[in-house]
Design an enzyme around this catalytic site. Structure first.
Site, short mmCIF file in Angstrom:
data_model
loop_
_atom_site.label_atom_id
_atom_site.label_comp_id
_atom_site.label_asym_id
_atom_site.label_seq_id
_atom_site.Cartn_x
_atom_site.Cartn_y
_atom_site.Cartn_z
N ARG A 66 0.84 -1.22 0.00
CA ARG A 66 0.00 0.00 0.00
C ARG A 66 0.87 1.27 0.00
NH1 ARG A 66 -0.41 4.65 2.71
NH2 ARG A 66 0.01 3.55 4.65
N ASP A 67 1.58 1.53 1.09
CA ASP A 67 2.35 2.78 1.19
C ASP A 67 3.46 2.77 0.13
OD1 ASP A 67 3.27 5.21 2.13
OD2 ASP A 67 3.44 4.57 4.21
N CYS A 105 4.30 9.30 0.58
CA CYS A 105 2.94 9.80 0.44
C CYS A 105 2.92 10.81 -0.72
CB CYS A 105 2.47 10.49 1.73
SG CYS A 105 0.88 11.30 1.54
N HIS A 164 9.13 7.14 7.98
CA HIS A 164 9.71 7.20 6.63
C HIS A 164 11.20 7.54 6.79
CE1 HIS A 164 6.17 6.75 3.97
NE2 HIS A 164 5.55 6.97 5.12
N ASN A 214 9.38 4.14 3.28
CA ASN A 214 9.35 3.78 4.69
C ASN A 214 10.65 3.09 5.08
OD1 ASN A 214 6.45 3.45 3.58
ND2 ASN A 214 6.16 3.64 5.78
N HIS A 265 5.56 4.56 12.63
CA HIS A 265 5.57 4.47 11.16
C HIS A 265 6.56 5.53 10.66
CE1 HIS A 265 3.10 4.02 7.29
NE2 HIS A 265 3.69 5.19 7.08
P1 HMG Z 1 -12.96 14.25 -2.81
O1 HMG Z 1 -12.69 14.56 -4.22
O2 HMG Z 1 -13.08 15.39 -1.84
O3 HMG Z 1 -14.18 13.25 -2.64
O4 HMG Z 1 -11.81 13.28 -2.30
P2 HMG Z 1 -15.72 13.37 -2.85
O5 HMG Z 1 -16.39 12.74 -1.67
O6 HMG Z 1 -16.10 14.77 -3.23
O7 HMG Z 1 -15.93 12.42 -4.13
C1 HMG Z 1 -15.35 12.75 -5.36
C2 HMG Z 1 -15.34 11.51 -6.25
O8 HMG Z 1 -14.49 10.52 -5.67
C3 HMG Z 1 -16.70 10.86 -6.41
O9 HMG Z 1 -16.72 10.28 -7.70
C4 HMG Z 1 -16.68 9.77 -5.38
O10 HMG Z 1 -17.54 8.70 -5.70
C5 HMG Z 1 -15.23 9.31 -5.46
P3 HMG Z 1 -17.49 10.96 -8.91
O11 HMG Z 1 -18.91 11.06 -8.46
O12 HMG Z 1 -16.86 12.34 -9.10
O13 HMG Z 1 -17.23 10.04 -10.07
N1 HMG Z 1 -14.79 8.67 -4.20
C6 HMG Z 1 -14.25 7.45 -4.16
N2 HMG Z 1 -13.96 6.54 -5.10
C7 HMG Z 1 -13.42 5.37 -4.68
N3 HMG Z 1 -13.16 5.08 -3.38
C8 HMG Z 1 -13.45 5.97 -2.43
C9 HMG Z 1 -14.01 7.21 -2.80
N4 HMG Z 1 -14.41 8.28 -2.09
C10 HMG Z 1 -14.90 9.16 -2.98
N5 HMG Z 1 -13.17 5.66 -1.15
C11 HMG Z 1 -11.03 11.48 -0.90
C12 HMG Z 1 -11.80 12.79 -0.96
C13 HMG Z 1 -10.79 11.18 0.56
C14 HMG Z 1 -11.84 10.39 -1.55
C15 HMG Z 1 -9.69 11.68 -1.66
O14 HMG Z 1 -9.07 12.82 -1.15
C16 HMG Z 1 -8.77 10.52 -1.54
O15 HMG Z 1 -9.04 9.44 -2.04
N6 HMG Z 1 -7.61 10.72 -0.86
C17 HMG Z 1 -6.67 9.63 -0.64
C18 HMG Z 1 -5.32 10.16 -0.45
C19 HMG Z 1 -4.38 9.03 -0.16
O16 HMG Z 1 -4.67 7.85 -0.35
N7 HMG Z 1 -3.16 9.42 0.33
C20 HMG Z 1 -2.13 8.48 0.63
C21 HMG Z 1 -2.42 7.63 1.83
S1 HMG Z 1 -2.11 8.45 3.40
C22 HMG Z 1 -0.42 8.13 3.69
O17 HMG Z 1 0.28 7.65 2.83
C23 HMG Z 1 0.13 8.39 5.07
C24 HMG Z 1 0.32 7.10 5.89
O18 HMG Z 1 1.19 6.20 5.23
C25 HMG Z 1 0.91 7.43 7.29
C26 HMG Z 1 2.14 8.36 7.24
O19 HMG Z 1 3.12 8.05 6.50
O20 HMG Z 1 2.09 9.36 7.95
C27 HMG Z 1 -1.03 6.39 6.14
MG MG Z 2 3.35 6.36 5.23
#
Ligand code: HMG
Ligand code: MG
Length: 316
Positions: free
Chosen positions: A17-18, A242, A211, A251, A209
């Site tokens: 995933r990450d 990220c 990086h 990581n 966690h």
């Molecule tokens: P948004 O654009 O504000 O969402 O995104 P929305 O609710 O307005 O929906 C927009 C569109 O997205 C719609 O589709 C929804 O259906 C769709 P449309 O009608 O336009 O065709 N949608 C989805 N589709 C599939 N799966 C879903 C979903 N939700 C809405 N779950 C949202 C808001 C949260 C969805 C977006 O910002 C997003 O997906 N962000 C993810 C970012 C991400 O994954 N970042 C990396 C992971 S975090 C990380 O790496 C840190 C970590 O490792 C810890 C660390 O290192 O600190 C965990």
């Molecule tokens: Mg991370």
């Protein structure tokens, strides 16, 4: 400092995933399936296999459902997936996941860039996720990102992190992983942040966690172990980052972590040789070298020299 190290560490693998969310190229789903299956044969008991987020935001993991439906789930191996909202949870449940992880940041700007919401709105949205997930029989983990520094805002107040941890635990998550999202923490900071958090929160509810942007992840991890934390996230090969945190690199590499823990007499239940094979597999399908130090040391010339030495010793 080292009197109270844990005897066993639970390694939570985030490579699929990450790691893969940050690759510029798309990895074929079949390679991901083989990768997760190979990881599950290494003795890893916790693997975050994908995320169910917007495919527009993270196209690299748009095949999450097919992956989750295709992997082999050996008994005792807990597979989890990251979900940002109810929509993600519904797909996770439909795909047979038994564990999900929710995530938010301790800094407003990173949270907004990552999930397009304020921290308060993100917490409100978790009510649609954590309770229903638990009602459906799933375990829920949580991440707090940018605990040790934010790429946009700089310093982060540890008291804010403490307050978020209390709120998350009250929603029903079983564990909180504290993210050094951009790899800026140092061991003294880890010690002081964890002293504050563990003054109010049980150690077994916390994970770390790190990086490895500046090469400090193993040192930070050791400081966390000395503070009594026994769950560590890592990514095979050191894959990752990220996409919404500029400068975030991979990581802590799982094999670097496991090699150090085993050398210190700390058990993980993981077969290091099999893990290195997974790293080589990942390096092949992503098509570039991975940052893991252990992988480099055990690949090519050095490994051949070491095997030669072992043969000579056996013959002597
Ligand atoms: P948004 O654009 O504000 O969402 O995104 P929305 O609710 O307005 O929906 C927009 C569109 O997205 C719609 O589709 C929804 O259906 C769709 P449309 O009608 O336009 O065709 N949608 C989805 N589709 C599939 N799966 C879903 C979903 N939700 C809405 N779950 C949202 C808001 C949260 C969805 C977006 O910002 C997003 O997906 N962000 C993810 C970012 C991400 O994954 N970042 C990396 C992971 S975090 C990380 O790496 C840190 C970590 O490792 C810890 C660390 O290192 O600190 C965990
Ligand atoms: Mg991370």
């Amino acid at each position: 400092m080292f009197e109270s190290l844990p005897k066993r560490v639970s390694v939570y693998e985030v490579g699929p995933r990450d790691g893969l969310q940050n690759e510029s190229g798309l990895v074929p789903t079949a390679d991901k399936i083989a990768f997760v299956n190979a990881l599950a044969r290494c003795g890893l008991s916790r693997i975050e296999i994908t995320s169910f987020v917007s495919p527009r935001w993270i196209p690299q993991l748009a095949d999450g459902r097919e992956l989750a439906e295709s992997v082999i789930r050996p008994p005792g191996v807990h597979m989890s997936a990251l979900v940002p909202n109810r929509k993600g949870l519904d797909v996770a449940i439909a795909a047979g996941m038994k564990e999900v992880a929710v995530f938010l940041s301790a800094s407003e700007t990173h949270n907004k860039r990552n999930v397009n919401k304020t921290i308060a709105d993100t917490l409100r949205a978790f009510h649609d996720v954590v309770g229903p997930a638990r009602d459906a029989g799933l375990r829920v983990r949580a991440y707090v990102s940018t605990v040790f520094g934010c790429p946009y805002e700089g310093d982060v107040d540890p008291n804010k992190v403490l307050a978020l941890c209390h709120t998350l635990l009250a929603t029903g998550v079983y564990e909180i992983s504290l993210g050094d999202t951009i790899g800026v923490a140092n061991p003294l900071q880890v010690e002081s942040v964890l002293a504050l958090l563990t003054s109010e929160i049980e150690r077994d509810k916390l994970a770390v966690h790190f990086h490895d942007t500046q090469g400090t992840a193993l040192a930070n991890c050791t400081a966390a172990l000395a503070a009594g934390i026994s769950t560590v996230d890592s990514s095979v090969g050191g894959l990752g980052g990220c996409p919404y945190a500029p400068g975030a690199s991979g990581n802590l590499a799982t094999e670097d972590l496991v090699a150090m823990l085993h050398a210190m007499g700390i058990e993980t239940g993981i077969d290091l040789d099999k893990l290195v094979e997974c790293s080589r597999m990942a390096a092949n399908f992503v098509g570039h070298e991975l940052p893991s130090k252990y992988l480099k040391a055990h690949t090519g010339k050095q490994a051949r020299a070491r095997r030669q030495l072992e043969r000579e010793r056996e013959e002597a």
